[in-house]
Motif scaffolding. Structure first.
Motif, PDB file in Angstrom:
ATOM      1  N   ALA A  53       0.816  -1.212   0.000  1.00 23.58           N
ATOM      2  CA  ALA A  53       0.000   0.000   0.000  1.00 23.58           C
ATOM      3  C   ALA A  53       0.853   1.267   0.000  1.00 23.58           C
ATOM      4  O   ALA A  53       0.347   2.349  -0.273  1.00 23.58           O
ATOM      5  N   GLY A  54       2.137   1.132   0.320  1.00 21.12           N
ATOM      6  CA  GLY A  54       3.005   2.297   0.342  1.00 21.12           C
ATOM      7  C   GLY A  54       3.828   2.373   1.607  1.00 21.12           C
ATOM      8  O   GLY A  54       3.840   1.443   2.414  1.00 21.12           O
ATOM      9  N   ARG A  55       4.542   3.499   1.735  1.00 20.22           N
ATOM     10  CA  ARG A  55       5.427   3.682   2.877  1.00 20.22           C
ATOM     11  C   ARG A  55       4.810   4.580   3.940  1.00 20.22           C
ATOM     12  O   ARG A  55       4.199   5.610   3.624  1.00 20.22           O
ATOM     13  N   CYS A  56       4.992   4.178   5.180  1.00 20.37           N
ATOM     14  CA  CYS A  56       4.646   5.042   6.303  1.00 20.37           C
ATOM     15  C   CYS A  56       5.889   5.214   7.169  1.00 20.37           C
ATOM     16  O   CYS A  56       6.622   4.255   7.416  1.00 20.37           O
ATOM     17  N   VAL A  57       6.123   6.440   7.598  1.00 23.20           N
ATOM     18  CA  VAL A  57       7.212   6.727   8.513  1.00 23.20           C
ATOM     19  C   VAL A  57       6.629   7.430   9.730  1.00 23.20           C
ATOM     20  O   VAL A  57       5.820   8.343   9.593  1.00 23.20           O
ATOM     21  N   ALA A 123       3.728   5.622  21.611  1.00 28.58           N
ATOM     22  CA  ALA A 123       3.117   6.640  20.754  1.00 28.58           C
ATOM     23  C   ALA A 123       4.107   7.085  19.685  1.00 28.58           C
ATOM     24  O   ALA A 123       5.309   7.133  19.931  1.00 28.58           O
ATOM     25  N   VAL A 124       3.555   7.380  18.513  1.00 29.61           N
ATOM     26  CA  VAL A 124       4.373   7.882  17.410  1.00 29.61           C
ATOM     27  C   VAL A 124       3.688   9.085  16.762  1.00 29.61           C
ATOM     28  O   VAL A 124       2.467   9.233  16.844  1.00 29.61           O
ATOM     29  N   GLU A 125       4.516   9.927  16.143  1.00 30.07           N
ATOM     30  CA  GLU A 125       4.014  11.064  15.373  1.00 30.07           C
ATOM     31  C   GLU A 125       4.101  10.708  13.887  1.00 30.07           C
ATOM     32  O   GLU A 125       5.183  10.389  13.396  1.00 30.07           O
ATOM     33  N   PRO A 126       2.979  10.738  13.163  1.00 32.39           N
ATOM     34  CA  PRO A 126       3.026  10.454  11.725  1.00 32.39           C
ATOM     35  C   PRO A 126       3.933  11.451  11.002  1.00 32.39           C
ATOM     36  O   PRO A 126       3.843  12.652  11.240  1.00 32.39           O
ATOM     37  N   VAL A 127       4.819  10.933  10.152  1.00 32.13           N
ATOM     38  CA  VAL A 127       5.759  11.791   9.436  1.00 32.13           C
ATOM     39  C   VAL A 127       5.538  11.692   7.933  1.00 32.13           C
ATOM     40  O   VAL A 127       5.562  12.679   7.224  1.00 32.13           O
ATOM     41  N   GLU A 128       5.318  10.482   7.458  1.00 29.86           N
ATOM     42  CA  GLU A 128       5.099  10.260   6.028  1.00 29.86           C
ATOM     43  C   GLU A 128       4.048   9.170   5.875  1.00 29.86           C
ATOM     44  O   GLU A 128       3.983   8.246   6.682  1.00 29.86           O
ATOM     45  N   GLY A 129       3.207   9.289   4.841  1.00 34.11           N
ATOM     46  CA  GLY A 129       2.152   8.304   4.633  1.00 34.11           C
ATOM     47  C   GLY A 129       0.991   8.489   5.588  1.00 34.11           C
ATOM     48  O   GLY A 129       0.329   7.535   5.976  1.00 34.11           O
ATOM     49  N   VAL A 130       0.732   9.740   5.936  1.00 32.56           N
ATOM     50  CA  VAL A 130      -0.314  10.028   6.916  1.00 32.56           C
ATOM     51  C   VAL A 130      -1.689   9.559   6.435  1.00 32.56           C
ATOM     52  O   VAL A 130      -2.482   9.032   7.225  1.00 32.56           O
TER      53      VAL A 130
END
Length: 231
Positions: A53-57, A123-130
């Motif tokens: 589906a793609g990349r998430c960071v 917890a994480v902060e969405p950076v890419e692939g939001v």
DNA sequence: CTCTCGATGCGCT
DNA sequence: GCGCATCGAGAGA
């Protein structure tokens, strides 16, 4: 410091290219040392999730340290079992488990091989692939900065489940850890770190339950919940 | 905002 | 059989 990979956040110019987020695989050395120190070192580092589906960071903003059998709040408290076996293995592996029958939680195994220790990603902060993260979290998910505000939300947003238990986060292609890089050198977390008691471990008894082994980036909007005052 | 409660699978006693 | 390293909905203040 603020980490942004949003191309729209950069002024438009003809020769400007996308300010691509440069990633470097995490060094195993970061996972050595006492688990409560590793938990703090992981703040500000990145989780990279690559699927069809793609990349998430996502940037790690909150963690908890769990030690070996002596830690009465740790899954290792009963010794080595089928569920927690990855915790006893080499550092850098993912320990993923099911909690309350419906949610998954992700840990980064640390410490030497044979000794149980792991850091829960709270917890994480969405950076890419939001947008992909939002899709996975569903229509009732709140604003973007809350998509990974909790250990189970983090796993849901990044499509992490038991199938990834044991994944080597230092070498894998689908789920791996990275350090952000600016101007060719590794970034260092400059934000102040806040600490407090671990969440949901009252059963561990007075000594272990009150240990301030929960860590977060002070005041970050993506924290799972507030830290008690004077933490 | 706070509190309460149900969902739901399974590891461990 | 008990209880959990959680979340989201709903009620009430």
């Amino acid at each position: 410091m603020t980490l942004t990979a949003d191309p729209a956040g950069e002024p438009h110019s003809e020769r400007s290219t996308t300010p691509a987020l440069r990633l470097r695989r995490m060094d195993a050395a970061l996972l050595a040392g006492p688990v409560e120190a590793v938990a703090q070192s992981l703040l500000g580092t990145l989780i990279v999730r690559d699927t069809d589906a793609g990349r998430c960071v996502a940037r790690i903003v909150e963690t908890e340290a769990y030690a070996g059998p002596e830690d009465r709040a740790s899954h290792a408290r009963a010794g080595r079992t089928a569920r927690n076996r990855v915790m006893f293995g080499p550092p850098g592996r993912a320990y993923v488990y099911l909690v309350y029958g419906l949610h998954h939680c992700l840990n980064v195994v640390c410490g030497p091989d044979g000794q149980a220790a792991a850091v829960l990603i709270r917890a994480v902060e969405p950076v890419e692939g939001v947008e992909l993260m939002r899709l996975r979290r569903g229509p009732t998910a709140g604003p973007g900065h809350r998509l990974g505000a909790g250990p189970a939300r983090t796993c849901q947003a990044l499509d992490i489940d038991g199938a990834l238990d044991g994944t080597d986060l230092l070498t894998d292609l689908q789920l791996w850890l990275a350090a952000p890089i600016w101007s060719g050198s590794a970034a260092r977390l400059t934000d102040p770190i806040v600490s407090g008691p671990r969440v949901g471990v009252a059963y561990a008894g007075a000594g272990w339950a009150v240990l301030p082994w929960r860590f977060g980036i002070t005041g970050h909007a993506s924290l799972s919940r507030p830290f008690p005052r004077a933490g």
